[in-house]
Design an enzyme around this catalytic site. Structure first.
Site, PDB file in Angstrom:
ATOM      1  N   LYS A  12      32.322  13.923   0.420  1.00 52.01           N
ATOM      2  CA  LYS A  12      31.592  14.165   1.669  1.00 52.01           C
ATOM      3  C   LYS A  12      31.871  13.056   2.684  1.00 52.01           C
ATOM      4  CE  LYS A  12      27.259  13.032   1.958  1.00 52.01           C
ATOM      5  NZ  LYS A  12      25.793  13.015   1.725  1.00 52.01           N
ATOM      6  N   TYR A  13      31.856  11.816   2.224  1.00 45.79           N
ATOM      7  CA  TYR A  13      32.053  10.700   3.144  1.00 45.79           C
ATOM      8  C   TYR A  13      33.482  10.657   3.685  1.00 45.79           C
ATOM      9  CZ  TYR A  13      27.423   9.097   1.875  1.00 45.79           C
ATOM     10  OH  TYR A  13      26.061   9.024   1.701  1.00 45.79           O
TER      11      TYR A  13
ATOM     12  N   GLU B 104      17.409   4.981  12.316  1.00 44.65           N
ATOM     13  CA  GLU B 104      16.790   5.367  11.047  1.00 44.65           C
ATOM     14  C   GLU B 104      15.276   5.147  11.124  1.00 44.65           C
ATOM     15  OE1 GLU B 104      15.683   6.733   7.724  1.00 44.65           O
ATOM     16  OE2 GLU B 104      17.832   6.854   8.177  1.00 44.65           O
TER      17      GLU B 104
ATOM     18  N   MET C 246      14.600   9.625  15.636  1.00 40.73           N
ATOM     19  CA  MET C 246      15.651  10.024  16.582  1.00 40.73           C
ATOM     20  C   MET C 246      15.124  10.915  17.697  1.00 40.73           C
ATOM     21  SD  MET C 246      17.684  12.907  14.333  1.00 40.73           S
ATOM     22  CE  MET C 246      17.551  12.057  12.767  1.00 40.73           C
TER      23      MET C 246
ATOM     24  N   GLU D 123      23.860  13.512   9.206  1.00 43.79           N
ATOM     25  CA  GLU D 123      23.960  14.225   7.925  1.00 43.79           C
ATOM     26  C   GLU D 123      22.538  14.567   7.511  1.00 43.79           C
ATOM     27  OE1 GLU D 123      23.602  15.832   5.104  1.00 43.79           O
ATOM     28  OE2 GLU D 123      23.907  14.120   3.753  1.00 43.79           O
TER      29      GLU D 123
ATOM     30  N   GLU E  69      16.450  21.324   5.820  1.00 38.55           N
ATOM     31  CA  GLU E  69      15.874  19.988   5.970  1.00 38.55           C
ATOM     32  C   GLU E  69      15.634  19.669   7.445  1.00 38.55           C
ATOM     33  OE1 GLU E  69      17.956  17.005   3.723  1.00 38.55           O
ATOM     34  OE2 GLU E  69      17.778  18.119   1.836  1.00 38.55           O
TER      35      GLU E  69
END
Length: 641
Positions: free
Chosen positions: A328-329, A394, A421, A436, A445
């Site tokens: 994924k990264y 964050e 955010m 993500e 989510e």
């Protein structure tokens, strides 16, 4: 066998049993099997004394076999079950159903060319009626047998029960479906397959693929013996038909018990030994499990609640699991790399004299966690040689501590912002917004709601990574999971809640269809205060190839990160070795039986609560039966905004 491979247990069903019980421990060591099938006849050889074996051996090493005579004799059935209880046997095999086999098949049409045609027709009608009568009798006996089994399942605890079905019977799966529905599908009640013929119906095999089959019973006479001669002696070897080998491999991968049944004319040490090692050879030929597969096997058919990172602050261990998924990264790094190159070209086209070192591309990572993707943004900048000013936003205060104390690659500066955010007012706007926030169903989510609130940080020509994500769904057969939900939760809430699941014993029953699509960024005017722009509705029409029992829906997603850089959990094009997401499971309140070729229609909604505090899914089945709409108003499960 190695713990890094598969969990296959081997059992032998010798005849007579006494030859094994006299030297049980020696046979286990010499032969290498894990279990022994033993008849439960109270006045039989095995029952001379419960002291033939230790209590531990009775409980752990023996499969007690109910005799066929019990089907028609309830007292005998109760006596054998009572003997099993006395011995402490925890693994019991019921006798297979009566079938229209030898007893009935011998009633064949008898034609005599010398008799008149009228006589032939009359005789055929008589034979037909006689056969129908016997078949009705068999059906009634089997139905009564199911009642006896159900009574046992209701009262027994801590034991596993299996009932065998002949694979040569093309209606075997339907018979299993009938019995499990009549017995309310107990989690400790399993089917077993008797591989009684080298010729099997492909439709029948397809129906069995998603079942929680516990054992394969292989008669020793199914093996073909091949004799070879060398200089000193004759030697023999055994083989199975290719189609049977493929079937065995499929179930070995799913973890299975292999029961080798001794047939007439075959000896244990001469023949079954060789057949046993042939089966072990098949097991050893299975593909070796990767580290990724080994790690995920512990989570097979384990029901997990989806994460709610917007409501809950995740723990360090959760971030650690995410960060193990290097695939994924790497994809995120590739997407940022390509986007940086494109923005560098665009900025130089707009202003040929621009110095990107003084006016770097602004990248803001919203929902940074502990910084896994932050690092990849830095590496992408280094590889592309495009300078960036990097923000890490964050809301989790504990993760922020980690972000502020991280040592970043190439000593790159990272501006850490401790906030949500959706409410942050940045000192400048960004060219690239990276996130993500994807769940197992893509949007579950609340990525749409988060990015709607955050997109004010983007410049007019700014982009979002990801730019689009789609959810997908198909009906699934997963009796193991449904039984667990039905028995453990035993309430409406458990059957109206979605779960993250690494499916183990399952079958996707139809083509996978797209559900919902979300794109970012959205035009400002399309974002509504009541979140109605993120509500969705979709109806589906699935066509099933085989008779099936549906236990709900399996959900997946894919995401376009940037241009041709994509990640996917859709089985059609699943990103290889990517492990961040398991599928999502939407159960239904009761299983739905659908015949081959029949339409299975369903609908799904994504809704926002009237108080704008929750998002939830509703779903239902509308054909061939109508089920209530599940999770009305999010009464059983929802995602908090």
């Amino acid at each position: 066998m190695s713990e890094e491979r598969y969990s296959v247990k081997y059992c032998i069903e010798p005849k007579p049993i006494v030859s094994f019980t006299d030297s049980f421990d020696d046979e286990i060591e010499d032969f290498g099997f894990n279990l022994l099938c033993a008849p439960l006849i109270p006045d039989g050889v095995i029952a001379k004394s419960d002291m033939l074996l230790s209590c531990g051996q009775w409980a752990e090493d023996i499969i007690g076999v109910i005799s066929p005579e019990c089907i028609e004799d309830s007292k005998k059935f109760q006596a054998e079950m009572g003997w099993a209880t006395y011995l402490g046997i925890t693994y019991i095999m019921f006798a297979p159903f009566l079938t229209e086999d030898k007893k009935v098949s011998k009633i064949e049409e008898i034609k005599d060319d010398e008799k008149k045609k009228e006589t032939e027709t009359q005789k055929e009608e008589e034979e037909k009626k006689k056969k129908q009568s016997e078949m009705q009798s068999i059906h009634e006996k089997n139905t009564n047998y199911i009642r006896m089994i159900n009574s046992t399942l209701k009262s027994a605890t801590g034991s596993d029960f299996i009932i065998p079905f002949y694979l040569s019977d093309k209606n075997s799966w339907n018979k299993w479906n009938e019995i499990r529905l009549m017995t309310e599908s107990y989690s400790s009640f399993y089917p077993a397959l008797i591989l009684d013929s080298s010729k099997v119906h492909s439709e029948c095999i397809e129906s069995w693929m998603g079942e929680n089959v516990k054992a394969l019973i292989i008669p020793s006479d199914l093996f073909a013996e091949q004799k070879t001669r060398n200089r000193n002696s004759k030697q023999s070897a055994f083989q199975l038909p290719k189609q049977i080998v493929q079937l065995i491999k499929h179930f070995m991968i799913k973890d299975i018990d292999i029961i080798l049944r001794q047939s007439e004319g075959h000896k244990v040490r001469r023949d079954l030994h060789k057949q046993f090692y042939y089966l072990r050879k098949i097991e050893k030929s299975l593909p070796k499990l990767s580290n990724w597969e080994i790690a995920n096997r512990d989570f097979e058919d384990c029901l997990q609640d989806p994460l709610q990172p917007l409501k809950d602050n995740l723990e360090s261990s959760s971030y650690a699991v995410f960060e193990d998924d290097t695939i994924k990264y790497e994809l995120y790094e590739k997407a940022v790399y390509k986007a940086l190159l494109d923005f560098a070209k665009l900025r130089k086209k707009e202003d040929p004299k621009i110095d990107l070192k003084e006016n770097p591309i602004v990248v803001m990572l919203v929902g940074s966690g502990r910084g896994g993707i932050v690092r990849r943004c830095i590496i992408a900048s280094h590889k592309s040689k495009v300078p960036i000013r990097l923000y890490a936003i964050e809301k989790n205060p504990s993760a922020v501590i980690t972000l502020r104390n991280n040592k970043w690659e190439y000593d790159h500066e990272v501006i850490v912002v401790d906030t949500d955010m959706r409410v942050w007012n940045p000192p400048e706007k960004c060219d690239i917004m990276v996130s993500e926030l994807l769940g197992s169903f893509g949007d579950n989510e609340l990525s749409p709601e988060c990015l709607d609130g955050a997109q004010k940080i983007l410049k007019k020509d700014g982009i979002s990574i990801p730019s689009e994500y789609n959810s997908f769904m198909c009906p699934i057969s997963t009796p193991r999971l449904f039984n667990e939900l039905f028995e453990k939760t035993n309430n409406l809430k458990g059957l109206e809640t979605s779960y993250v699941v690494n499916f183990g014993k399952y079958k996707y029953l139809s083509n996978i269809q797209k559900v919902f699509t979300f794109t970012h960024p959205l035009p400002k005017e399309s974002i509504k205060k009541d979140n109605s722009h993120n509500d969705r509705f979709k109806s589906f029409n699935f066509v099933l190839k085989n008779d099936s029992l549906i236990h709900g829906f399996a959900g997946f997603f894919d995401a376009i990160l940037y241009k041709d850089v994509k990640l996917s959990t859709n089985p059609i094009d699943h990103t290889p070795q990517m492990a961040s997401w398991f599928p999502i499971y939407f159960p239904i309140q009761r299983p739905v039986f659908v015949k081959a070729g029949e339409n299975f229609k369903a609908s799904m909604w994504r809704c926002t609560s009237n108080d704008l505090k929750r998002v939830f899914y509703e779903w239902t089945v509308t054909s061939p039966v109508i089920l209530p709409i599940h999770n009305v108003n999010g009464r059983s499960s929802s995602i908090n905004l």
